[in-house]
Design a protein around this motif. Structure first.
Motif, PDB file in Angstrom:
ATOM      1  N   SER A   1     -11.625 -12.715   0.502  1.00  0.00           N
ATOM      2  CA  SER A   1     -10.910 -13.082   1.726  1.00  0.00           C
ATOM      3  C   SER A   1     -10.311 -11.812   2.323  1.00  0.00           C
ATOM      4  CB  SER A   1      -9.794 -14.072   1.382  1.00  0.00           C
ATOM      5  OG  SER A   1      -8.886 -14.191   2.446  1.00  0.00           O
ATOM      6  N   LEU A   2     -10.094 -11.806   3.615  1.00  0.00           N
ATOM      7  CA  LEU A   2      -9.438 -10.665   4.248  1.00  0.00           C
ATOM      8  C   LEU A   2      -7.942 -10.880   4.385  1.00  0.00           C
ATOM      9  CD1 LEU A   2     -12.028  -9.761   7.015  1.00  0.00           C
ATOM     10  CD2 LEU A   2     -11.728  -8.746   4.756  1.00  0.00           C
ATOM     11  N   GLU A   3      -7.473 -12.053   3.986  1.00  0.00           N
ATOM     12  CA  GLU A   3      -6.051 -12.361   4.079  1.00  0.00           C
ATOM     13  C   GLU A   3      -5.341 -11.986   2.781  1.00  0.00           C
ATOM     14  OE1 GLU A   3      -3.204 -16.207   4.859  1.00  0.00           O
ATOM     15  OE2 GLU A   3      -5.202 -16.163   5.729  1.00  0.00           O
ATOM     16  N   ASP A   4      -4.236 -11.279   2.905  1.00  0.00           N
ATOM     17  CA  ASP A   4      -3.449 -10.869   1.732  1.00  0.00           C
ATOM     18  C   ASP A   4      -2.261 -11.816   1.607  1.00  0.00           C
ATOM     19  OD1 ASP A   4      -2.217  -9.622  -0.352  1.00  0.00           O
ATOM     20  OD2 ASP A   4      -1.871  -7.726   0.683  1.00  0.00           O
TER      21      ASP A   4
ATOM     22  N   MET B   1     -19.200  -4.899   8.019  1.00  0.00           N
ATOM     23  CA  MET B   1     -18.782  -5.597   6.810  1.00  0.00           C
ATOM     24  C   MET B   1     -17.524  -4.917   6.288  1.00  0.00           C
ATOM     25  SD  MET B   1     -20.831  -6.308   3.275  1.00  0.00           S
ATOM     26  CE  MET B   1     -22.002  -7.331   4.104  1.00  0.00           C
ATOM     27  N   HIS B   2     -16.571  -5.701   5.908  1.00  0.00           N
ATOM     28  CA  HIS B   2     -15.309  -5.171   5.391  1.00  0.00           C
ATOM     29  C   HIS B   2     -15.337  -5.285   3.873  1.00  0.00           C
ATOM     30  CE1 HIS B   2     -11.242  -4.502   4.473  1.00  0.00           C
ATOM     31  NE2 HIS B   2     -10.695  -4.985   5.555  1.00  0.00           N
ATOM     32  N   TYR B   3     -15.080  -4.179   3.208  1.00  0.00           N
ATOM     33  CA  TYR B   3     -14.972  -4.237   1.757  1.00  0.00           C
ATOM     34  C   TYR B   3     -13.965  -3.210   1.279  1.00  0.00           C
ATOM     35  CZ  TYR B   3     -18.638  -0.660   2.009  1.00  0.00           C
ATOM     36  OH  TYR B   3     -19.387   0.438   2.306  1.00  0.00           O
ATOM     37  N   SER B   4     -13.375  -3.518   0.149  1.00  0.00           N
ATOM     38  CA  SER B   4     -12.357  -2.639  -0.424  1.00  0.00           C
ATOM     39  C   SER B   4     -13.043  -1.617  -1.320  1.00  0.00           C
ATOM     40  CB  SER B   4     -11.364  -3.472  -1.224  1.00  0.00           C
ATOM     41  OG  SER B   4     -11.979  -3.992  -2.372  1.00  0.00           O
ATOM     42  N   SER B   5     -12.258  -0.808  -1.963  1.00  0.00           N
ATOM     43  CA  SER B   5     -12.826   0.200  -2.856  1.00  0.00           C
ATOM     44  C   SER B   5     -13.505  -0.423  -4.066  1.00  0.00           C
ATOM     45  CB  SER B   5     -11.736   1.164  -3.309  1.00  0.00           C
ATOM     46  OG  SER B   5     -10.749   0.467  -4.034  1.00  0.00           O
ATOM     47  N   SER B   6     -13.284  -1.705  -4.286  1.00  0.00           N
ATOM     48  CA  SER B   6     -13.880  -2.351  -5.452  1.00  0.00           C
ATOM     49  C   SER B   6     -15.053  -3.268  -5.108  1.00  0.00           C
ATOM     50  CB  SER B   6     -12.817  -3.172  -6.188  1.00  0.00           C
ATOM     51  OG  SER B   6     -12.313  -4.179  -5.339  1.00  0.00           O
ATOM     52  N   GLY B   7     -15.415  -3.367  -3.876  1.00  0.00           N
ATOM     53  CA  GLY B   7     -16.503  -4.238  -3.468  1.00  0.00           C
ATOM     54  C   GLY B   7     -16.099  -5.062  -2.272  1.00  0.00           C
ATOM     55  N   MET B   8     -16.712  -6.212  -2.122  1.00  0.00           N
ATOM     56  CA  MET B   8     -16.438  -7.076  -0.992  1.00  0.00           C
ATOM     57  C   MET B   8     -15.375  -8.100  -1.386  1.00  0.00           C
ATOM     58  SD  MET B   8     -19.133  -9.248   1.239  1.00  0.00           S
ATOM     59  CE  MET B   8     -19.407 -10.453  -0.035  1.00  0.00           C
ATOM     60  N   PRO B   9     -14.213  -8.105  -0.710  1.00  0.00           N
ATOM     61  CA  PRO B   9     -13.178  -9.065  -1.076  1.00  0.00           C
ATOM     62  C   PRO B   9     -13.601 -10.490  -0.731  1.00  0.00           C
ATOM     63  CG  PRO B   9     -12.552  -7.934   0.913  1.00  0.00           C
ATOM     64  CD  PRO B   9     -13.817  -7.285   0.423  1.00  0.00           C
TER      65      PRO B   9
ATOM     66  N   TRP C   1      -7.571 -15.707  -4.844  1.00  0.00           N
ATOM     67  CA  TRP C   1      -8.799 -15.062  -4.399  1.00  0.00           C
ATOM     68  C   TRP C   1      -8.661 -14.326  -3.074  1.00  0.00           C
ATOM     69  CZ3 TRP C   1     -11.498 -14.037  -8.220  1.00  0.00           C
ATOM     70  CH2 TRP C   1     -11.643 -14.927  -9.269  1.00  0.00           C
ATOM     71  N   ASP C   2      -7.456 -14.143  -2.581  1.00  0.00           N
ATOM     72  CA  ASP C   2      -7.287 -13.425  -1.332  1.00  0.00           C
ATOM     73  C   ASP C   2      -7.285 -11.913  -1.562  1.00  0.00           C
ATOM     74  OD1 ASP C   2      -7.361 -15.607   0.297  1.00  0.00           O
ATOM     75  OD2 ASP C   2      -5.216 -15.761   0.570  1.00  0.00           O
ATOM     76  N   PHE C   3      -7.399 -11.173  -0.457  1.00  0.00           N
ATOM     77  CA  PHE C   3      -7.462  -9.721  -0.484  1.00  0.00           C
ATOM     78  C   PHE C   3      -6.354  -9.129  -1.353  1.00  0.00           C
ATOM     79  CE2 PHE C   3      -6.919  -5.448   1.132  1.00  0.00           C
ATOM     80  CZ  PHE C   3      -8.228  -5.043   1.291  1.00  0.00           C
ATOM     81  N   PRO C   4      -6.644  -8.204  -2.183  1.00  0.00           N
ATOM     82  CA  PRO C   4      -7.871  -7.419  -2.302  1.00  0.00           C
ATOM     83  C   PRO C   4      -8.796  -7.893  -3.424  1.00  0.00           C
ATOM     84  CG  PRO C   4      -6.156  -6.301  -3.510  1.00  0.00           C
ATOM     85  CD  PRO C   4      -5.541  -7.572  -2.933  1.00  0.00           C
ATOM     86  N   ASN C   5      -8.550  -9.073  -3.974  1.00  0.00           N
ATOM     87  CA  ASN C   5      -9.341  -9.549  -5.110  1.00  0.00           C
ATOM     88  C   ASN C   5     -10.773  -9.875  -4.708  1.00  0.00           C
ATOM     89  OD1 ASN C   5      -7.164  -9.377  -6.905  1.00  0.00           O
ATOM     90  ND2 ASN C   5      -6.378 -11.326  -6.173  1.00  0.00           N
ATOM     91  N   ALA C   6     -11.670  -9.701  -5.649  1.00  0.00           N
ATOM     92  CA  ALA C   6     -13.082  -9.986  -5.436  1.00  0.00           C
ATOM     93  C   ALA C   6     -13.578 -10.872  -6.578  1.00  0.00           C
ATOM     94  CB  ALA C   6     -13.870  -8.684  -5.394  1.00  0.00           C
TER      95      ALA C   6
END
Length: 75
Positions: free
Chosen positions: A11-14, A1-9, A19-24
């Motif tokens: 989307s993985l696309e920036d 599972m891929h998640y950023s320092s703030s939780g699970m994004p 709502w794309d990475f890194p937003n959750a």
């Protein structure tokens, strides 16, 4: 599972979109955290991962609130 320092994004696309990475998105965090927690009887690591995601999400929101004295729709 891929998640950023703030939780699970969401989307993985920036791409710069809302709502794309890194937003959750809070409802997605809730769904993932509770789904993993409910799967704890299927795999022992699911409960630990659910707590890890919950802690990251809560810490990120708390840190943002402390710094800006505001809550945001996305983190």
């Amino acid at each position: 599972m891929h998640y950023s320092s703030s939780g699970m994004p969401t989307s993985l696309e920036d791409s710069g979109q809302q709502w794309d990475f890194p937003n959750a998105w809070a409802p997605l965090q809730h769904l993932a955290i509770m789904g993993l927690y409910e799967a704890r009887n299927i795999h022992h690591a699911a409960e630990e991962l659910s707590f890890e995601l919950a802690k990251k999400w809560i810490r990120t929101n708390w840190k943002g609130y402390q710094e800006l004295e505001a809550m945001f729709e996305k983190v």
